[in-house]
Design an enzyme around this catalytic site. Sequence first.
Site, PDB file in Angstrom:
ATOM      1  N   ASP A 159       0.681  -1.046   0.187  1.00 55.71           N
ATOM      2  CA  ASP A 159       0.065   0.166   0.147  1.00 55.71           C
ATOM      3  C   ASP A 159       0.703   1.382   0.097  1.00 55.71           C
ATOM      4  OD1 ASP A 159      -1.602  -2.051   0.461  1.00 55.71           O
ATOM      5  OD2 ASP A 159      -2.261  -1.610   2.312  1.00 55.71           O
ATOM      6  N   GLU A 396       2.846  -9.264  11.539  1.00 53.79           N
ATOM      7  CA  GLU A 396       2.396  -8.843   9.937  1.00 53.79           C
ATOM      8  C   GLU A 396       3.813  -8.648   9.400  1.00 53.79           C
ATOM      9  OE1 GLU A 396      -0.241  -5.608  10.336  1.00 53.79           O
ATOM     10  OE2 GLU A 396      -0.806  -5.754   8.107  1.00 53.79           O
TER      11      GLU A 396
HETATM   12  C1  9WN Z   1      -6.005  -2.665   2.918  1.00 54.66           C
HETATM   13  C2  9WN Z   1      -4.899  -7.783   4.723  1.00 54.66           C
HETATM   14  C3  9WN Z   1      -4.228  -6.571   3.872  1.00 54.66           C
HETATM   15  C4  9WN Z   1      -3.083  -7.114   3.050  1.00 54.66           C
HETATM   16  C5  9WN Z   1      -2.345  -5.721   2.537  1.00 54.66           C
HETATM   17  C6  9WN Z   1      -1.656  -5.055   3.586  1.00 54.66           C
HETATM   18  C7  9WN Z   1      -3.018  -4.603   4.359  1.00 54.66           C
HETATM   19  C8  9WN Z   1      -5.099  -3.128   4.064  1.00 54.66           C
HETATM   20  C9  9WN Z   1      -5.222  -2.279   5.192  1.00 54.66           C
HETATM   21  O1  9WN Z   1      -3.775  -5.495   4.989  1.00 54.66           O
HETATM   22  O2  9WN Z   1      -3.952  -3.634   3.909  1.00 54.66           O
HETATM   23  O3  9WN Z   1      -5.855  -3.531   1.903  1.00 54.66           O
HETATM   24  O4  9WN Z   1      -5.871  -1.872   5.851  1.00 54.66           O
HETATM   25  O5  9WN Z   1      -3.847  -1.810   5.310  1.00 54.66           O
HETATM   26  O6  9WN Z   1      -1.086  -3.904   3.118  1.00 54.66           O
HETATM   27  O7  9WN Z   1      -1.041  -6.557   1.737  1.00 54.66           O
HETATM   28  O8  9WN Z   1      -3.689  -7.652   1.989  1.00 54.66           O
HETATM   29  O9  9WN Z   1      -3.868  -8.780   5.552  1.00 54.66           O
END
Ligand code: 9WN
Length: 428
Positions: A159, A396
């Site tokens: 992101d 994470e």
């Molecule tokens: C937005 C769920 C997701 C991962 C992404 C990570 C994070 C979300 C957030 O979490 O993104 O999609 O709210 O930050 O960046 O890679 O799929 O684990």
Amino acid sequence: MLEHNWTGSFTKPAPSLYPHQWNWDAGFIAIGYARYAPQRALADLAHLFRGQWAHGMLPQIVFGDDPEARYFPGPDFWQTWRSPLAPRQPLTSGITMPPVHGIALWFLLQSAPDEQTGLEWIRPLFDKVVAAHRYLYQYRDPQEEGLVYIRHPWESGTDNSPVWDEPLRRIEVDRDRLPPYARQDLQNPEAARHRPTDDDYDRYVWLVDLFRRHDYDDKAIEAECPFLVQDPLFNAILAWANECLVAIGGMLGEDMRDLLEWNELTIFSINRQLWDPTQGRYAAHDLVADRLLPTHSSSALMPLIAGAPDMDQARQLLEWLDSAAFSGTPDEPAWLCPTFDMQHPDFDPERYWRGPVWVNMNWLLYHGLQRYGLGRHARRLKYDTIELLERFGFCEYFDPRKNAPVQKGYGTDHFSWSAALCIDLLAM
Ligand code: 9WN
């Protein structure tokens, strides 16, 4: 971890930070389940594909119905009911994510007791995964060059990577006109230091607002969206997944000519369009400015997973991996593999996708290195990953500096893909 995050109908990425089902998480999670609970993987993926849109787009989030779930942006913000293509139930977000599911089907097939059983398992999902690829080629490849674009940093999965800073800067946020919103992700005291900034979120929200104003019409969005980027990670995953689908389709007796043609073009264009000869690595291509973005993350190594680089290109990528950018220095040794160049001024060892190690990226790169016979590097990557998980838990993301003053994992704990891919790495 995975049992803990299983809701009865899908697996959450984490207990409370991510209370719904995520697109590429479900693919990585299925790869872990494939090793010991393939039926669970199939159920999880079947749930994800219930959220697929009529034209094939597989959404980034499929929302569950837990009234306690707190996540922003939720279904009320996305308002995907504005699009005739979105399912009414389950509700979803209105963007997609890297298409890892063809790869997950391949791993499921490999884990089956015999080929016939494996093909029976994955048969119901196969056409849906192909439809998701068809969507990408039909709606996200305006120049028909085999490269698909993302239109939101959340679609990249990485992101707040520094690579996206330049195209995001194009967005002028007028706070008075931005829809009001409240972040839900800053509940622990360290989150503000580790997660994307409020400025990032303003831009994420600005883009969602643009999409919903256009009722999620792909063409209308494309005409106006200031963020249209061809990412080497997304396209490399697409190409590896194409390859897996072509192999599976062959076993199922399906006509795979479209996918074969698309994939040939994708590999060709990854090298023609995304290779930066001045740097000796891949880069993201900004479709709006029509230029390669100058900042490179570890995603620039990922075409290895698709077999795209020739041996000379692979050698240049390996040199970069071995350099201080990713391997650190004698004074500042690194765990493989930081997601961003440690020598770059934008490197931040604690902030999300601006430096920390993520297990899914390590898993992908492991396979890329194996593909090129780079076993020594692949093993180092594998054992660094396992050691990080052993020392700091199933977090994470992780500080890439071995001498970091705070020796712990970041973000949420009980993170599903950290567990799932660890199972797969250990079983390998
Ligand atoms: C937005 C769920 C997701 C991962 C992404 C990570 C994070 C979300 C957030 O979490 O993104 O999609 O709210 O930050 O960046 O890679 O799929 O684990």
